[in-house]
Scaffold this active site. Structure first.
Site, PDB file in Angstrom:
ATOM      1  CB  SER A 113       1.833 -10.718  14.986  1.00  0.00           C
ATOM      2  OG  SER A 113       1.140 -10.020  16.031  1.00  0.00           O
TER       3      SER A 113
ATOM      4  CG  ASP B  72      -3.926  -6.073  11.594  1.00  0.00           C
ATOM      5  OD1 ASP B  72      -4.399  -6.014  12.829  1.00  0.00           O
ATOM      6  OD2 ASP B  72      -2.973  -6.575  11.299  1.00  0.00           O
TER       7      ASP B  72
ATOM      8  CG  HIS C 208      -3.364  -9.095  13.475  1.00  0.00           C
ATOM      9  ND1 HIS C 208      -2.462  -8.529  13.466  1.00  0.00           N
ATOM     10  CD2 HIS C 208      -2.882 -10.266  14.525  1.00  0.00           C
ATOM     11  CE1 HIS C 208      -1.294  -8.568  13.957  1.00  0.00           C
ATOM     12  NE2 HIS C 208      -1.477  -9.603  14.647  1.00  0.00           N
TER      13      HIS C 208
END
Length: 310
Positions: A190, A255, A284
């Site tokens: 991320s 996501d 995610h």
């Protein structure tokens, strides 16, 4: 024009945000710290007794003995035996911040060490159980660090600090443990893909893993953006082509935070990308729960790196 509406373009060019403001709004949610680093006095020259606290040289980040103290919020999943395999210490970034570092010795004589840049809203304490499990399953040791303003790291989170923080971690891993670049796998998750891509674009290493990556801050805020503006933050899309090490990109097709299109765009822009892992139905924060996650990582590390093919 570049996928933005007229009103959005007028707003951007009349009152363009600085990269730091974009970064702060999009990315940084440091949690309440779940751990602390406690200095352990070392024996003095006479053997018994403790040397003065200054001999730990904590401010410079030089080697000293530190103990990891976890709070209940860390939710540590292992025993004291596993906890004892974790080494912690602070180092100092070029921007003057104290950067907390963690080294997890999962496998004696491991061929690779993973330099892991974690995602948002977590710190080293919360990630420690995951690191033990991941390293044991991949037969790698894990080295990680907290961004400025996260955990026991000082300062405030910012894009510039992200780059300085990973530089400090890279140097600590190399100098304190003598790990050579060809034994280091850079792993970013991320927001952690931002410092990972930046470092990998400047240094060659064994491999790079980009887990749920973003192309740039503007493209997260304005999904139809096609161009990188001068005031954009986190411009991974402009740096990924400079990476000279093998790159594995992992992204969930559902996501909800960083759209799957970001992973696709980076894959298409990266000449060193290997076969990616698109996890059907994953969001995610749950890719690790799918069996193909570990399967793909194991195959990448054991079969697809230059040293393994030699």
């Amino acid at each position: 024009m570049n996928g933005l509406s007229l009103s959005e373009l007028c707003c951007l060019f009349c009152c363009p945000p600085c990269p730091g403001r974009i970064a702060a709004k999009l990315a940084f949610l440091p949690p309440e710290a779940t751990y602390s680093l406690v200095p352990e006095p070392e024996p003095g020259p006479g053997g018994a007794g403790a040397a003065p606290l200054g001999t730990l040289r904590a401010s410079s980040g030089a080697p000293g003995r530190w103990k990891l103290h976890l709070t209940e919020r860390a939710d540590f999943q292992y025993s004291q035996r596993e906890l004892d395999t974790i080494e912690v210490f602070p180092t100092k970034s070029a921007r003057g911040n104290r950067v907390s570092c963690m080294y997890v010795r999962c496998v004696p004589g491991a061929r690779y060490t993973v330099l892991f840049s974690h995602g948002n809203a977590v710190d080293l304490g919360q990630m420690s159980s995951f690191y033990i499990g991941l390293g044991s399953r991949l037969h790698c040791n894990i080295f990680s660090y907290d961004y400025s303003g996260y955990g026991a790291s000082s300062g405030r989170p910012s894009e510039r600090n992200l780059y300085a923080d990973i530089d400090a971690a890279w140097q600590a891993l190399r100098t304190r443990y003598g790990i050579s670049p060809d034994s280091i796998i850079l792993y970013g998750q991320s927001i952690g893909t931002v410092p990972t891509v930046d470092l990998a674009s400047r240094y060659e290493c064994a491999a790079v893993v980009l887990h749920s990556p973003l192309t740039s801050g503007m493209r997260v805020a304005f999904p139809d953006t096609k161009k990188t503006y001068c005031f954009d933050a986190f411009p991974n899309i402009e740096k990924v082509s400079k990476i000279t090490s093998p790159v594995l990109i992992i992204h969930g097709t559902e996501d909800e935070v960083i759209d799957f299109s970001h992973g696709l765009a980076l894959y298409e822009r990266c000449p060193k990308a290997v076969e990616p892992l698109w996890v059907e139905g994953a969001g995610h924060n749950d890719i690790e729960l799918y069996s193909q996650y570990l399967e793909r990582l194991r195959r990448f590390i054991s079969q697809e790196l230059p040293s393994q093919r030699a």
